[in-house]
Design a protein around this motif. Structure first.
Motif, PDB file in Angstrom:
ATOM      1  N   THR A 358       0.833  -1.208   0.000  1.00  0.00           N
ATOM      2  CA  THR A 358       0.000   0.000   0.000  1.00  0.00           C
ATOM      3  C   THR A 358       0.863   1.251   0.000  1.00  0.00           C
ATOM      4  O   THR A 358       0.596   2.227  -0.728  1.00  0.00           O
ATOM      5  N   GLN A 359       1.908   1.235   0.798  1.00  0.00           N
ATOM      6  CA  GLN A 359       2.800   2.391   0.888  1.00  0.00           C
ATOM      7  C   GLN A 359       3.459   2.689  -0.462  1.00  0.00           C
ATOM      8  O   GLN A 359       3.579   3.851  -0.866  1.00  0.00           O
ATOM      9  N   TYR A 360       3.857   1.642  -1.156  1.00  0.00           N
ATOM     10  CA  TYR A 360       4.493   1.827  -2.455  1.00  0.00           C
ATOM     11  C   TYR A 360       3.518   2.421  -3.466  1.00  0.00           C
ATOM     12  O   TYR A 360       3.872   3.316  -4.240  1.00  0.00           O
ATOM     13  N   LYS A 361       2.286   1.938  -3.458  1.00  0.00           N
ATOM     14  CA  LYS A 361       1.277   2.460  -4.382  1.00  0.00           C
ATOM     15  C   LYS A 361       1.040   3.951  -4.151  1.00  0.00           C
ATOM     16  O   LYS A 361       0.899   4.731  -5.098  1.00  0.00           O
ATOM     17  N   ILE A 362       0.971   4.342  -2.880  1.00  0.00           N
ATOM     18  CA  ILE A 362       0.754   5.751  -2.564  1.00  0.00           C
ATOM     19  C   ILE A 362       1.952   6.591  -2.999  1.00  0.00           C
ATOM     20  O   ILE A 362       1.799   7.666  -3.592  1.00  0.00           O
ATOM     21  N   LEU A 363       3.159   6.111  -2.713  1.00  0.00           N
ATOM     22  CA  LEU A 363       4.366   6.836  -3.110  1.00  0.00           C
ATOM     23  C   LEU A 363       4.424   7.003  -4.625  1.00  0.00           C
ATOM     24  O   LEU A 363       4.732   8.087  -5.139  1.00  0.00           O
ATOM     25  N   GLU A 364       4.108   5.957  -5.337  1.00  0.00           N
ATOM     26  CA  GLU A 364       4.163   5.994  -6.802  1.00  0.00           C
ATOM     27  C   GLU A 364       3.166   7.007  -7.357  1.00  0.00           C
ATOM     28  O   GLU A 364       3.481   7.791  -8.250  1.00  0.00           O
ATOM     29  N   SER A 365       1.960   6.998  -6.802  1.00  0.00           N
ATOM     30  CA  SER A 365       0.937   7.938  -7.253  1.00  0.00           C
ATOM     31  C   SER A 365       1.312   9.373  -6.885  1.00  0.00           C
ATOM     32  O   SER A 365       1.205  10.295  -7.700  1.00  0.00           O
ATOM     33  N   VAL A 370       4.377  15.290  -8.931  1.00  0.00           N
ATOM     34  CA  VAL A 370       5.511  16.213  -8.804  1.00  0.00           C
ATOM     35  C   VAL A 370       5.968  16.688 -10.181  1.00  0.00           C
ATOM     36  O   VAL A 370       6.198  15.886 -11.086  1.00  0.00           O
ATOM     37  N   LYS A 371       6.124  17.984 -10.343  1.00  0.00           N
ATOM     38  CA  LYS A 371       6.593  18.504 -11.625  1.00  0.00           C
ATOM     39  C   LYS A 371       8.109  18.340 -11.744  1.00  0.00           C
ATOM     40  O   LYS A 371       8.799  18.115 -10.751  1.00  0.00           O
ATOM     41  N   THR A 372       8.624  18.458 -12.926  1.00  0.00           N
ATOM     42  CA  THR A 372      10.063  18.319 -13.154  1.00  0.00           C
ATOM     43  C   THR A 372      10.831  19.342 -12.313  1.00  0.00           C
ATOM     44  O   THR A 372      10.501  20.532 -12.313  1.00  0.00           O
ATOM     45  N   VAL A 392      11.426   3.004  -0.396  1.00  0.00           N
ATOM     46  CA  VAL A 392      12.092   4.082  -1.140  1.00  0.00           C
ATOM     47  C   VAL A 392      13.067   3.511  -2.164  1.00  0.00           C
ATOM     48  O   VAL A 392      13.113   3.958  -3.328  1.00  0.00           O
ATOM     49  N   ASN A 393      13.857   2.530  -1.769  1.00  0.00           N
ATOM     50  CA  ASN A 393      14.841   1.944  -2.692  1.00  0.00           C
ATOM     51  C   ASN A 393      14.170   1.253  -3.876  1.00  0.00           C
ATOM     52  O   ASN A 393      14.648   1.340  -5.017  1.00  0.00           O
ATOM     53  N   LYS A 394      13.056   0.597  -3.619  1.00  0.00           N
ATOM     54  CA  LYS A 394      12.313  -0.032  -4.711  1.00  0.00           C
ATOM     55  C   LYS A 394      11.797   1.036  -5.677  1.00  0.00           C
ATOM     56  O   LYS A 394      11.893   0.887  -6.905  1.00  0.00           O
ATOM     57  N   PHE A 395      11.272   2.122  -5.110  1.00  0.00           N
ATOM     58  CA  PHE A 395      10.760   3.212  -5.935  1.00  0.00           C
ATOM     59  C   PHE A 395      11.873   3.810  -6.799  1.00  0.00           C
ATOM     60  O   PHE A 395      11.697   4.025  -8.005  1.00  0.00           O
ATOM     61  N   LEU A 396      13.020   4.056  -6.225  1.00  0.00           N
ATOM     62  CA  LEU A 396      14.131   4.659  -6.972  1.00  0.00           C
ATOM     63  C   LEU A 396      14.651   3.726  -8.054  1.00  0.00           C
ATOM     64  O   LEU A 396      15.036   4.172  -9.139  1.00  0.00           O
ATOM     65  N   ALA A 397      14.635   2.427  -7.772  1.00  0.00           N
ATOM     66  CA  ALA A 397      15.098   1.447  -8.760  1.00  0.00           C
ATOM     67  C   ALA A 397      14.170   1.394  -9.962  1.00  0.00           C
ATOM     68  O   ALA A 397      14.608   1.140 -11.100  1.00  0.00           O
ATOM     69  N   GLU A 398      12.872   1.655  -9.733  1.00  0.00           N
ATOM     70  CA  GLU A 398      11.889   1.539 -10.804  1.00  0.00           C
ATOM     71  C   GLU A 398      11.505   2.890 -11.411  1.00  0.00           C
ATOM     72  O   GLU A 398      10.746   2.935 -12.380  1.00  0.00           O
ATOM     73  N   HIS A 399      12.036   3.981 -10.849  1.00  0.00           N
ATOM     74  CA  HIS A 399      11.713   5.324 -11.359  1.00  0.00           C
ATOM     75  C   HIS A 399      13.004   6.128 -11.474  1.00  0.00           C
ATOM     76  O   HIS A 399      13.382   6.879 -10.562  1.00  0.00           O
ATOM     77  N   LYS A 400      13.667   5.985 -12.595  1.00  0.00           N
ATOM     78  CA  LYS A 400      14.956   6.633 -12.806  1.00  0.00           C
ATOM     79  C   LYS A 400      14.829   8.147 -12.979  1.00  0.00           C
ATOM     80  O   LYS A 400      15.839   8.858 -13.054  1.00  0.00           O
ATOM     81  N   ASP A 401      13.594   8.632 -13.075  1.00  0.00           N
ATOM     82  CA  ASP A 401      13.386  10.079 -13.195  1.00  0.00           C
ATOM     83  C   ASP A 401      13.407  10.769 -11.833  1.00  0.00           C
ATOM     84  O   ASP A 401      13.188  11.981 -11.745  1.00  0.00           O
ATOM     85  N   PHE A 402      13.668  10.000 -10.785  1.00  0.00           N
ATOM     86  CA  PHE A 402      13.798  10.573  -9.445  1.00  0.00           C
ATOM     87  C   PHE A 402      15.149  10.194  -8.857  1.00  0.00           C
ATOM     88  O   PHE A 402      15.678   9.111  -9.126  1.00  0.00           O
ATOM     89  N   LYS A 403      15.699  11.090  -8.055  1.00  0.00           N
ATOM     90  CA  LYS A 403      16.939  10.766  -7.357  1.00  0.00           C
ATOM     91  C   LYS A 403      16.805  11.160  -5.883  1.00  0.00           C
ATOM     92  O   LYS A 403      16.097  12.116  -5.529  1.00  0.00           O
ATOM     93  N   LEU A 404      17.481  10.396  -5.042  1.00  0.00           N
ATOM     94  CA  LEU A 404      17.482  10.665  -3.610  1.00  0.00           C
ATOM     95  C   LEU A 404      18.386  11.852  -3.308  1.00  0.00           C
ATOM     96  O   LEU A 404      19.483  11.972  -3.857  1.00  0.00           O
ATOM     97  N   ARG A 438      13.874  12.298   1.067  1.00  0.00           N
ATOM     98  CA  ARG A 438      13.544  13.397   0.157  1.00  0.00           C
ATOM     99  C   ARG A 438      14.083  13.048  -1.242  1.00  0.00           C
ATOM    100  O   ARG A 438      15.254  12.709  -1.396  1.00  0.00           O
ATOM    101  N   MET A 439      13.206  13.133  -2.248  1.00  0.00           N
ATOM    102  CA  MET A 439      13.588  12.798  -3.618  1.00  0.00           C
ATOM    103  C   MET A 439      13.198  13.920  -4.570  1.00  0.00           C
ATOM    104  O   MET A 439      12.177  14.586  -4.365  1.00  0.00           O
ATOM    105  N   ARG A 440      13.990  14.090  -5.622  1.00  0.00           N
ATOM    106  CA  ARG A 440      13.727  15.130  -6.608  1.00  0.00           C
ATOM    107  C   ARG A 440      13.467  14.502  -7.990  1.00  0.00           C
ATOM    108  O   ARG A 440      14.171  13.584  -8.394  1.00  0.00           O
ATOM    109  N   ARG A 441      12.438  15.037  -8.669  1.00  0.00           N
ATOM    110  CA  ARG A 441      12.194  14.608 -10.051  1.00  0.00           C
ATOM    111  C   ARG A 441      13.177  15.337 -10.965  1.00  0.00           C
ATOM    112  O   ARG A 441      13.219  16.563 -10.978  1.00  0.00           O
ATOM    113  N   ILE A 442      13.963  14.583 -11.707  1.00  0.00           N
ATOM    114  CA  ILE A 442      14.999  15.193 -12.555  1.00  0.00           C
ATOM    115  C   ILE A 442      14.607  15.246 -14.028  1.00  0.00           C
ATOM    116  O   ILE A 442      15.297  15.865 -14.835  1.00  0.00           O
ATOM    117  N   VAL A 443      13.501  14.593 -14.374  1.00  0.00           N
ATOM    118  CA  VAL A 443      13.035  14.602 -15.772  1.00  0.00           C
ATOM    119  C   VAL A 443      11.540  14.925 -15.785  1.00  0.00           C
ATOM    120  O   VAL A 443      10.778  14.353 -15.011  1.00  0.00           O
TER     121      VAL A 443
END
Length: 443
Positions: A358-365, A370-372, A392-404, A438-443
């Motif tokens: 559930t936590q992952y689904k919420i984080l992903e949504s 978040v805008k670029t 968080v690590n799973k999210f970053l592995a699957e979403h390369k448009d974000f960085k920690l 804290r993560m930033r969208r880079i793309v």
């Protein structure tokens, strides 16, 4: 109504009606005018009895032949209260613990139950050797009984932290938590708040974790002070105050809090924005929205918009529109067990195992909103890696448009240098357990 009778009434509401301990207690105090000494005794008796949970039932089993489940609920609750006073409340005389339990049995039972309660209480007083937790067997069972935790939870902590750390954690969870207040910087300063509190007989100090926080180690009844209603402060754990600072909100930002109720972090963010910009406070539970509204009203905030929506739909509704998003997700709450006395007994192992999904689904949504160049902060009030770093690590592995991003610059000196993600542990940091990334969208 005397104090023990009042405590019994509250405990029956908790045990039989599944009421939350803090709500049941607050409801009683709201409807009954009491002296501070009575309120403190009732609170200690209710919270202590609830917190010690199955340990009291284990002790009871050592002194009766019938199954505990066969004891009438009212008599069982009287015995729980009595055992707690006898074993754990040093300032209560043995005679009072026994005699007052018998008096309650006379009022709510019959001659047979009166003799039963009297016999059990006197037996425990005469021979406490049967209360030796070492009889329970292995070290996990012993730790669970000694420190008032479900055995499955002790096993969970032990797998994560080892048994020595688990004992320290469980012991800390049984300490009384001080009152933590967040100063409303739109209306006052921390120094002015402390002066006000001191004049009301409160012993308080500045927090070492957050400049906005004041920690009260001794205070009168909150009902007797008006600082909450007039918006000078709000009750909020000092560790959770770090979240708004890690977000670093700006007055021009559009910020979304996807799981907002009851609004502590939302209103903190809005206050740091100087009551400017736009804060969207979202929650799936419509009945909780009034809590956000009331807090915003008291604090004098009008830059908050309140919406009812499933957090998993936020990304689709606000795709790439927010400067910053907070995903303070539902969690096991194992970082705040000292504050929520019934939480350790209300959770189940199966429920905990389902949370990361559930936590992952919420984080992903939430991240989709978040805008670029924008920021998302993920936080929980738990201490389990599966709900925190793993998500968080799973999210970053699957979403390369974000960085920690490192959060050191947003933290007090004593919390820096722990890595890019912050994990506060209650028994080590002497505060509520909390996780922030804290993560930033880079793309």
């Amino acid at each position: 109504m005397n104090d023990r009778k009042a405590a019994l009434k509250i405990l029956l509401d908790i045990y039989e009606n599944k009421a939350y301990a803090n709500i049941a207690l607050s409801k009683y105090f709201k409807n009954n005018s009491l002296e501070d000494t009575d309120r403190r005794f009732i609170t200690q008796l209710v919270y202590g009895t609830v917190k010690s949970g199955d340990t009291l039932l284990w002790i009871l089993r050592q002194y009766i032949k019938m199954p505990v489940s066969k004891v009438h609920p009212v008599i069982r609750t009287i015995l729980r209260m009595g055992i707690y006073q006898l074993i754990y409340m040093d300032k209560v005389p043995v005679s009072a613990a026994c005699n007052e339990s018998v008096k309650l049995a006379k009022k709510y039972g019959h001659a047979g139950t009166v003799k039963f309660v009297n016999a059990v209480m006197r037996s425990i007083d005469r021979d406490r050797s049967r209360c030796d937790f070492a009889k329970a067997g292995n070290s996990t069972s012993y730790t669970a009984l000694k420190y008032w935790h479900p055995e499955w939870l002790v096993n969970l902590f032990a797998a994560e932290f080892g048994m020595k750390q688990t004992e320290a954690l469980c012991s800390f969870n049984n300490q009384d938590a001080p009152l933590s207040l967040r100063c409303n910087t739109l209306k006052t300063t921390a120094e002015q708040l402390m002066e006000y509190l001191a004049a009301k007989g409160t012993i308080c100090e500045r927090s070492h974790l957050c400049a906005d926080a004041v920690i009260c180690t001794k205070h009168p009844s909150l009902a007797s002070m008006d600082f909450l209603e007039n918006g000078m402060a709000i009750v909020q754990d000092e560790s959770s105050m770090l979240v708004a600072h890690v977000m670093a909100p700006m007055p021009t930002d559009l910020i979304i809090d996807v799981c907002s109720a009851p609004g502590g972090k939302t209103t903190h963010i809005a206050a740091l924005m100087k009551n400017k910009g736009r804060v969207i406070a979202n929650d799936i539970h419509e009945h909780k929205l009034k809590l956000i509204e009331d807090n915003a009203r008291r604090l004098g905030l009008d830059n908050i918009e309140i919406h009812v929506e499933d957090a998993c739909n936020i990304g689709a509704l606000y795709s790439k529109t927010a400067d910053k998003v907070l995903a303070d997700v539902p969690c096991s709450g194992f970082g705040v067990l000292r504050r929520k006395v019934d939480a350790r007994w209300n959770k189940t192992k199966d429920e905990i195992e389902k949370l990361p999904q559930t936590q992952y689904k919420i984080l992903e949504s939430a991240a989709e909103a978040v805008k670029t160049g924008g920021i998302i902060v993920y936080s929980t009030c738990t201490i389990l890696k599966r709900e925190n770093g793993d998500v968080v690590n799973k999210f970053l592995a699957e979403h390369k448009d974000f960085k920690l991003e490192s959060i050191d610059k947003f933290l007090p000196d004593r919390l820096r240098g722990r890595g890019d993600m912050l994990q506060l542990l209650p028994h080590i940091d002497k505060t509520d357990g909390f996780f922030i990334a804290r993560m930033r969208r880079i793309v």
